[in-house]
Design an enzyme around this catalytic site. Structure first.
Site, PDB file in Angstrom:
ATOM      1  N   GLU A   1       0.817  -1.213   0.000  1.00 37.37           N
ATOM      2  CA  GLU A   1       0.000   0.000   0.000  1.00 37.37           C
ATOM      3  C   GLU A   1       0.851   1.265   0.000  1.00 37.37           C
ATOM      4  OE1 GLU A   1      -0.698  -2.711   1.770  1.00 37.37           O
ATOM      5  OE2 GLU A   1      -2.576  -3.271   0.779  1.00 37.37           O
TER       6      GLU A   1
ATOM      7  N   HIS B   1     -11.358  -5.466   8.958  1.00 38.95           N
ATOM      8  CA  HIS B   1     -11.945  -5.188   7.654  1.00 38.95           C
ATOM      9  C   HIS B   1     -13.283  -4.453   7.778  1.00 38.95           C
ATOM     10  CE1 HIS B   1      -9.097  -8.407   6.775  1.00 38.95           C
ATOM     11  NE2 HIS B   1      -9.131  -8.049   5.513  1.00 38.95           N
TER      12      HIS B   1
END
Length: 330
Positions: free
Chosen positions: A65, A134
């Site tokens: 990322e 998540h």
């Protein structure tokens, strides 16, 4: 002869796909990078893009990322307009230096000579028992960050219009896609025009209570408002759509009429953006003009994987009804 259709019914995720598709067709500087985008993206938000635009404009990246975020910034600084796909919001934590210390500050630190025209898409929130890593809703972190626009839509039309505005913006835009609403349908213009940042949407009108919300909690708020209406409590429901800038004028004008405010968000209540909305509204109107000002958010706990425990943590329509009744003294 019937007039040609000007709108079509799309899911929220498809509305975002159409907006990105339109802008990539319109402007060759727009491109997308992120994990699995060449395969259509985790939710299908880039389906067909590789065939339409080729591997130079639809770039599946390594699982890093920080690399994705940094590469997007570098590309923006040389004149392109990247859509940076984070796949799921929680993964942005692996790229916080690039986002917080570089993207958000570089235009200021270079006296306006640098143009970090990036859109960072971050599907966020609770989604089908996806557990603590998540399911996070941390938009308040980024509303606190100078230098970025923070977008949190709740409908297909708003997703489309705000994404077009984000892609055309010269400021970096953090776009919080509400993944729990990806399957929600609604009308979307065939030709998608940009929606201005900082302008709220009036969802329903009422005189007893102002309710302010955004993103994935809106359907629960609408359900709660219908229940309250059946009990004779008329709610003025406002969808902020963007958290920075946010529409202080619309909220203040509503509370000036109703005298009562309830801010509802999916995020943890402690230090959530609802506190900012309450504080600024009272500062603008004065304490005597606001008979009640309340927040409703999640408890300060990780989101459980267990479906029954997740339901306890979530903000739901019955909880919103109870909070609204308390605010109006009913």
């Amino acid at each position: 002869m019937d007039a040609p259709a000007t709108t079509e019914t799309l899911t929220l995720v498809e509305a975002g796909r159409r907006a990105a598709l339109q802008e990539m067709q319109r402007d060759p500087r727009v491109w997308v990078l992120g994990e699995d985008v060449a395969r259509g993206g985790l939710f299908g938000q880039y389906r067909g893009f590789l065939d339409a635009f080729g591997p130079d404009r639809v770039v599946s990246t390594p699982i890093s990322e920080s690399t994705i975020m940094g590469a997007g910034l570098g590309a923006a600084l040389v004149g392109t307009r990247p859509i940076i796909e984070m796949r799921i919001f929680d993964f942005v934590m692996c790229a916080m230096d690039e986002l917080v210390n570089q993207i958000a500050k570089i235009r200021y630190m270079f006296g306006g000579q640098a143009k970090p025209a990036v859109v960072v898409r971050m599907p966020h929130g609770i989604w089908r028992n996806s557990a603590a890593q998540h399911s996070q809703t941390l938009e308040a972190w980024f509303a606190h960050l100078p230098g970025v626009v923070v977008v949190a839509p709740s409908t297909p039309a708003d997703t489309a219009g705000l994404l077009v505005a984000a892609i055309r913006s010269d400021d970096p835009v953090l776009f919080f896609d509400p993944k729990n609403l990806f399957g929600v349908t609604g009308p979307v213009p065939m030709q998608i025009d940009p929606l201005p940042f900082g302008r709220a949407r009036q969802v329903r009108s009422g005189t007893d209570l102002t309710m302010v919300a955004w993103s994935a909690i809106l359907p629960d708020c609408e359900t709660a408002c219908a229940t309250l209406a059946a009990a004779g409590i008329a709610v003025d429901l406002i969808d902020l759509r963007t958290l920075w800038p946010w529409d202080e004028e619309a909220v203040a004008a509503s509370v000036a009429r109703t005298g009562r405010l309830l801010v509802v968000h999916e995020a943890v209540q402690a230090a959530g953006f609802g506190a900012e909305v309450v504080a600024r509204t009272i500062e603008r109107l004065g304490p005597s003009a606001v008979k009640a000002a309340r927040r409703l958010g999640a408890p300060r706990v990780p989101v459980p994987f267990s479906p029954p425990l997740e339901e306890v943590v979530k903000v739901t329509a019955p909880k919103i009804v109870a909070a609204a009744r308390a605010a109006v003294g009913a």
